[in-house]
Design an enzyme around this catalytic site. Structure first.
Site, PDB file in Angstrom:
ATOM      1  N   ASP A  23       0.851  -1.202   0.000  1.00 49.73           N
ATOM      2  CA  ASP A  23       0.000   0.000   0.000  1.00 49.73           C
ATOM      3  C   ASP A  23       0.880   1.243   0.000  1.00 49.73           C
ATOM      4  O   ASP A  23       1.660   1.441   0.924  1.00 49.73           O
ATOM      5  CB  ASP A  23      -0.899  -0.044   1.249  1.00 49.73           C
ATOM      6  N   ASN A  25      -0.269   4.538  -0.208  1.00 49.63           N
ATOM      7  CA  ASN A  25      -0.845   5.796   0.272  1.00 49.63           C
ATOM      8  C   ASN A  25      -1.560   5.705   1.615  1.00 49.63           C
ATOM      9  O   ASN A  25      -2.306   6.605   1.998  1.00 49.63           O
ATOM     10  CB  ASN A  25      -1.796   6.375  -0.785  1.00 49.63           C
ATOM     11  N   ASP A  27      -4.070   3.959   2.760  1.00 48.20           N
ATOM     12  CA  ASP A  27      -5.508   3.708   2.940  1.00 48.20           C
ATOM     13  C   ASP A  27      -5.788   2.258   3.336  1.00 48.20           C
ATOM     14  O   ASP A  27      -6.942   1.848   3.432  1.00 48.20           O
ATOM     15  CB  ASP A  27      -6.306   4.116   1.684  1.00 48.20           C
ATOM     16  N   ASP A  31      -1.891  -1.218  -3.796  1.00 47.89           N
ATOM     17  CA  ASP A  31      -2.206  -0.463  -5.013  1.00 47.89           C
ATOM     18  C   ASP A  31      -1.087  -0.589  -6.045  1.00 47.89           C
ATOM     19  O   ASP A  31      -0.049  -1.202  -5.781  1.00 47.89           O
ATOM     20  CB  ASP A  31      -2.488   1.007  -4.664  1.00 47.89           C
ATOM     21  N   ASP A 100      -5.839 -10.181 -15.184  1.00 50.91           N
ATOM     22  CA  ASP A 100      -6.892 -11.153 -14.922  1.00 50.91           C
ATOM     23  C   ASP A 100      -8.164 -10.623 -15.585  1.00 50.91           C
ATOM     24  O   ASP A 100      -8.632  -9.537 -15.239  1.00 50.91           O
ATOM     25  CB  ASP A 100      -7.077 -11.206 -13.384  1.00 50.91           C
ATOM     26  N   ASP A 203     -10.482 -15.796 -16.079  1.00 47.86           N
ATOM     27  CA  ASP A 203     -11.269 -16.316 -14.967  1.00 47.86           C
ATOM     28  C   ASP A 203     -12.383 -17.230 -15.497  1.00 47.86           C
ATOM     29  O   ASP A 203     -13.117 -16.845 -16.407  1.00 47.86           O
ATOM     30  CB  ASP A 203     -11.883 -15.129 -14.204  1.00 47.86           C
ATOM     31  N   GLU A 262      -8.416 -20.368 -16.598  1.00 50.94           N
ATOM     32  CA  GLU A 262      -8.756 -21.067 -15.359  1.00 50.94           C
ATOM     33  C   GLU A 262      -9.928 -21.996 -15.661  1.00 50.94           C
ATOM     34  O   GLU A 262     -11.066 -21.550 -15.781  1.00 50.94           O
ATOM     35  CB  GLU A 262      -9.156 -20.071 -14.250  1.00 50.94           C
ATOM     36  N   HIS A 322      -5.037 -17.383  -4.680  1.00 49.00           N
ATOM     37  CA  HIS A 322      -5.831 -16.562  -3.764  1.00 49.00           C
ATOM     38  C   HIS A 322      -7.150 -17.228  -3.366  1.00 49.00           C
ATOM     39  O   HIS A 322      -7.967 -16.594  -2.706  1.00 49.00           O
ATOM     40  CB  HIS A 322      -6.119 -15.224  -4.443  1.00 49.00           C
ATOM     41  N   ASP A 323      -7.387 -18.453  -3.798  1.00 50.23           N
ATOM     42  CA  ASP A 323      -8.647 -19.132  -3.495  1.00 50.23           C
ATOM     43  C   ASP A 323      -8.487 -20.304  -2.529  1.00 50.23           C
ATOM     44  O   ASP A 323      -9.484 -20.917  -2.154  1.00 50.23           O
ATOM     45  CB  ASP A 323      -9.277 -19.698  -4.787  1.00 50.23           C
TER      46      ASP A 323
HETATM   47  O1  TEU Z   1     -12.519 -18.876  -9.135  1.00 55.26           O
HETATM   48  C1  TEU Z   1     -13.348 -19.915  -9.548  1.00 55.26           C
HETATM   49  C2  TEU Z   1     -13.306 -20.978  -8.523  1.00 55.26           C
HETATM   50  O2  TEU Z   1     -12.913 -22.075  -8.804  1.00 55.26           O
HETATM   51  C3  TEU Z   1     -13.650 -20.563  -7.148  1.00 55.26           C
HETATM   52  O3  TEU Z   1     -14.930 -20.070  -7.188  1.00 55.26           O
HETATM   53  C4  TEU Z   1     -13.578 -21.613  -6.104  1.00 55.26           C
HETATM   54  O4  TEU Z   1     -14.524 -22.601  -6.335  1.00 55.26           O
HETATM   55  C5  TEU Z   1     -13.829 -20.930  -4.797  1.00 55.26           C
HETATM   56  O5  TEU Z   1     -12.869 -19.913  -4.679  1.00 55.26           O
HETATM   57  C6  TEU Z   1     -13.753 -21.864  -3.621  1.00 55.26           C
HETATM   58  O6  TEU Z   1     -12.422 -22.168  -3.329  1.00 55.26           O
HETATM   59  C7  TEU Z   1     -12.429 -17.680  -9.809  1.00 55.26           C
HETATM   60  C8  TEU Z   1     -11.581 -16.732  -8.985  1.00 55.26           C
HETATM   61  O7  TEU Z   1     -10.304 -17.277  -8.844  1.00 55.26           O
HETATM   62  C9  TEU Z   1     -12.267 -16.489  -7.675  1.00 55.26           C
HETATM   63  O8  TEU Z   1     -11.494 -15.678  -6.822  1.00 55.26           O
HETATM   64  C10 TEU Z   1     -13.585 -15.823  -7.968  1.00 55.26           C
HETATM   65  O9  TEU Z   1     -14.311 -15.675  -6.782  1.00 55.26           O
HETATM   66  C11 TEU Z   1     -14.426 -16.629  -8.953  1.00 55.26           C
HETATM   67  O10 TEU Z   1     -13.676 -17.083 -10.080  1.00 55.26           O
HETATM   68  C12 TEU Z   1     -15.546 -15.777  -9.518  1.00 55.26           C
HETATM   69  O11 TEU Z   1     -15.032 -14.818 -10.393  1.00 55.26           O
HETATM   70 CA    CA Z   2      -3.558   2.150  -1.196  1.00 54.40          CA
END
Ligand code: TEU
Ligand code: CA
Length: 534
Positions: A23, A25, A27, A31, A100, A203, A262, A322-323
Site C-alpha cells: 500500500d 498511500n 488507505d 495499489d 486477470d 477467470d 482457469e 488466492h482461493d
Molecule cells: O474462481 C473460480 C473458482 O474455482 C472458485 O470459485 C472456487 O470454487 C472458490 O474460490 C472456492 O475455493 C475464480 C476466482 O479465482 C475467484 O477468486 C472468484 O471468486 C471466482 O472465479 C468468480 O469470479
Molecule cells: Ca492504497
C-alpha cells in the site's frame, strides 16, 4: 525439441493479489504504485512475469472478480497513468505483465446490467441470461445452482424474470451467445494488449457458454446442492472451443502474447483440451493444490498431466493461489521451512511453467479469521463450515514494522502475527532463509536450459519418501532428488547413470557434491539436491 526462449513457457509467473501486496498511500489497500515500488524486489527474486488479480473498477463483492468497467483502473488501485508506469517499469526489469480478465460475469453495478435489468425491452436486456419458468413466476427457470450457495437464479421483481449467476447474485453471467457481447469481450483483449499488457489469465473461461435451451442438469450424489448435479449444461459447452480459437487469433496478432485459462470444475482432461496450438497457450491444472505431502501423489499428477497434454502444449504447476489455503498451512510445514524448500525444489524444476503466489517465497501461513473479521462473502455465507478465502489473502509480510510494512494505515485484512519473525527483510539478511533458497532456485533454473525446456524422466523412487527425476535436453542432463521425509534415504539412479559424474547445482543440506556410490545417491532428511551431469 523447442529451443527458442519463450517468456511464459521458460519463465516463472508470480501472482499478486493487489489489495494485499503493498500500500503506497496509507488507505490500507494495496495499489499499483505499491507494486511498482516492489519491482526491484521481484527482479531480484528472479521471476519473469507478474499476474495481477483484477484491477478494474469493482464494488468488491468478490474483491475485483465483479467488474464494473473492463477498460479502466479502479481508483483504489491508482490511475491509468499509474498502470502505464507499472507496465513500463516492469518491462525495464524484464518482467511481463498479465492481467486477470473476468469475462464470465460482470458486477450487478456494471452499467450494462443496470440497463439490462431496467426493462425487458432495454437494448442491453439480452446481454445477460434472463429467463422465466412457464409453470409459474416464483419457480426458477431450471435447477442450476450457484457455487457460492443457493439457486443460480435471482428473481427480479420489476421485470418479473430471473437472471442467472454462477457466483454471487451480484455477479450476473453474461450472455455470450449475443454477438454484441462476444464482440465487446474481444475488444477488451485488444484494449489491454494495445497498452502493452503481455498476457491474460481468464477467470472461469469454460463457464462463458450455457446450454442454449437451459436444460436441467442431471442429478448426481453430492453433499452441497451444487454438487448434487452433473454440471452438464452450465459448463464446458461446445461453443467454447470457437471462442478459445478467436482469442488465440487476436493474441497472435501481437508479438509473444499469452493466455492462461482457469478451467473451472473440470479435470486435467478438459483443461488439456482447451490448450495447444491455435487454442489457449495454457490452462491451469490445480491437482497439486489437492495433494497431500506425499511424493507418489505429486508424481501421479505430473504423469497424468504429461500424458494428457499434446506434444505442442505446455504444462504448468500451481501450489498456491488466492482461493485456497496456502501450501505452508496445508502441509503443516515445520517452522524451519525445510519442507517448503523441498516443495519449491519440485515446483521450480518440473517440466512446466511454475506459478508462485506472493508470500509463498517467505513461507507465509494462512491467518485465521474470527466471524467478525471475515471479509470474503463466501466465508460469511458458509460460516462456520467454510471460513472463506481470507486466510490466504493477508497482507504481504515485508518487514518487522507495524502491519508487516504493508501499509502505514490500517490494513483491510489483518497481517499474520508471525510477521515479526517471518518477513522479507529478515529473510533477505539470512543466507539460509526460504526466500534466499527461492532466489537460488530461480537462478539455477534460469542458468540451465534442461530445467526449462528439458524432458521429464522419472527415476526409480521410494513412493513414500522420495522423488527423483532427470530433466534432459540434447546436451544437458540435470538430476533432481527430493526427500519428502525427515529420515536419510537413498535414491537409486539406475544402471544408465551408475558411472555418471555430477556437479552440485543446489542443495539445502550441503555445500559440496554428494558422493554417488554404485548408483545410489544418499539424501539427508528434507533435502532437495540438484545435480548437473558432467
Ligand atoms: O474462481 C473460480 C473458482 O474455482 C472458485 O470459485 C472456487 O470454487 C472458490 O474460490 C472456492 O475455493 C475464480 C476466482 O479465482 C475467484 O477468486 C472468484 O471468486 C471466482 O472465479 C468468480 O469470479
Ligand atoms: Ca492504497
Amino acid at each position: 525439441m523447442q529451443n527458442k526462449t519463450l517468456w511464459w513457457r521458460d519463465g516463472v509467473i508470480y501472482q499478486i493479489y493487489p489489495r494485499s501486496f503493498a500500500d503506497s498511500n496509507g488507505d490500507g489497500i494495496g495499489d499499483l504504485p505499491g507494486i511498482t515500488a516492489k519491482l526491484e524486489y521481484l527482479a531480484d527474486l528472479g521471476i519473469d512475469a507478474i499476474w495481477l488479480s483484477p484491477i478494474n473498477p469493482s464494488p468488491d463483492v468478490d474483491f475485483g472478480y465483479d467488474v464494473s468497467d473492463y477498460k479502466a483502473i479502479d481508483p483504489k488501485y491508482g490511475t491509468m497513468a499509474d498502470f502505464d508506469d507499472l507496465v513500463k517499469k516492469a518491462h525495464q526489469h524484464n518482467i511481463h505483465v498479465i492481467l486477470d480478465l473476468v469475462l464470465n460475469h460482470t458486477s450487478d453495478q456494471h452499467p450494462w446490467f443496470i440497463q439490462s435489468r431496467s426493462s425487458r425491452d432495454n437494448p442491453y436486456r439480452d446481454w445477460y441470461l434472463w429467463r422465466e419458468n412457464p409453470k409459474g413466476k416464483h419457480l426458477p427457470p431450471n435447477n442450476w445452482q450457484s457455487i457460492f450457495g443457493g439457486k443460480g437464479w435471482e428473481y427480479d421483481e420489476k421485470t418479473e424474470q430471473w437472471y442467472f449467476h454462477m457466483f454471487y447474485k451480484q455477479q450476473p453471467d453474461l450472455n455470450w451467445r449475443n454477438p454484441a457481447v462476444r464482440a465487446e469481450m474481444m475488444s477488451i483483449f485488444r484494449f489491454w494488449a494495445d497498452r502493452g499488457v503481455d498476457g491474460f489469465r481468464l477467470d472461469v473461461f469454460n463457464e462463458y457458454y450455457k446450454d442454449a435451451e437451459f436444460r436441467d442438469n442431471p442429478p448426481k450424489w453430492g453433499i452441497r446442492p451444487f454438487d448434487q448435479q452433473k454440471h452438464m449444461h452450465d459448463t464446458d459447452q461446445p461453443e467454447m472451443m470457437g471462442i478459445v480459437e478467436e482469442i488465440r487469433k487476436i493474441l497472435d496478432g501481437y508479438p509473444e502474447r499469452y493466455a492462461v485459462g482457469e478451467t473451472f470444475m473440470s479435470g486435467a482432461d478438459k483443461a488439456a483440451a482447451y490448450c495447444g496450438p491455435g487454442k489457449l497457450h495454457a490452462t491451469f491444472n490445480f491437482s497439486f493444490m489437492h495433494n497431500f505431502w506425499n511424493p507418489a501423489g505429486f508424481l501421479k499428477s505430473v504423469l497424468d498431466w504429461e500424458a494428457l497434454l499434446t506434444e505442442d502444449s505446455w504444462p504448468n504447476y500451481v501450489m498456491n493461489n488466492h482461493d485456497n489455503p496456502r501450501s505452508a498451512t496445508r502441509y503443516r510445514a515445520p517452522e524451519n521451512d525445510e519442507r517448503l524448500k523441498v516443495a519449491a525444489g519440485m515446483l521450480l524444476t518440473l517440466r512446466g511453467t511454475p506459478f508462485l503466489y506472493s508470500g509463498e517465497e517467505i513461507g507465509m501461513r494462512d491467518i485465521s479469521v474470527s466471524r467478525s473479521e471475515i471479509q470474503d462473502p463466501l466465508g460469511l455465507h458458509y460460516w462456520p463450515f467454510n471460513k472463506g478465502r481470507d486466510g490466504c489473502r493477508s497482507p504481504m509480510q515485508w518487514s518487522t514494522a507495524r502491519y508487516a510494512g504493508f501499509t502505514n494505515g490500517k490494513p483491510w485484512l489483518k497481517a499474520h502475527p508471525n510477521f515479526i519473525k517471518r518477513n522479507v527483510e529478515l529473510q533477505k539478511a539470512d543466507p539460509k532463509s526460504l526466500l534466499n533458497f527461492y532466489c537460488a532456485l530461480l537462478r539455477v533454473r534460469r542458468a540451465n536450459p534442461a530445467l526449462q525446456q528439458g524432458m521429464f524422466v522419472p527415476l526409480t523412487y521410494n513412493p513414500q519418501q522420495i522423488l527423483g527425476y532427470l530433466r534432459q535436453t540434447a546436451d544437458q542432463t540435470v538430476l533432481v532428488a527430493l526427500n519428502f521425509g525427515k529420515r536419510k534415504v537413498k535414491l537409486a539412479l539406475g544402471p544408465r547413470l551408475n558411472d555418471a559424474n555430477w556437479e552440485l547445482l543446489l542443495s539445502n543440506k550441503r555445500e559440496t557434491t554428494p558422493k554417488v556410490e554404485r548408483g545410489w545417491l544418499q539424501l539427508m532428511g528434507d533435502e532437495v539436491c540438484i545435480l548437473l551431469q558432467k
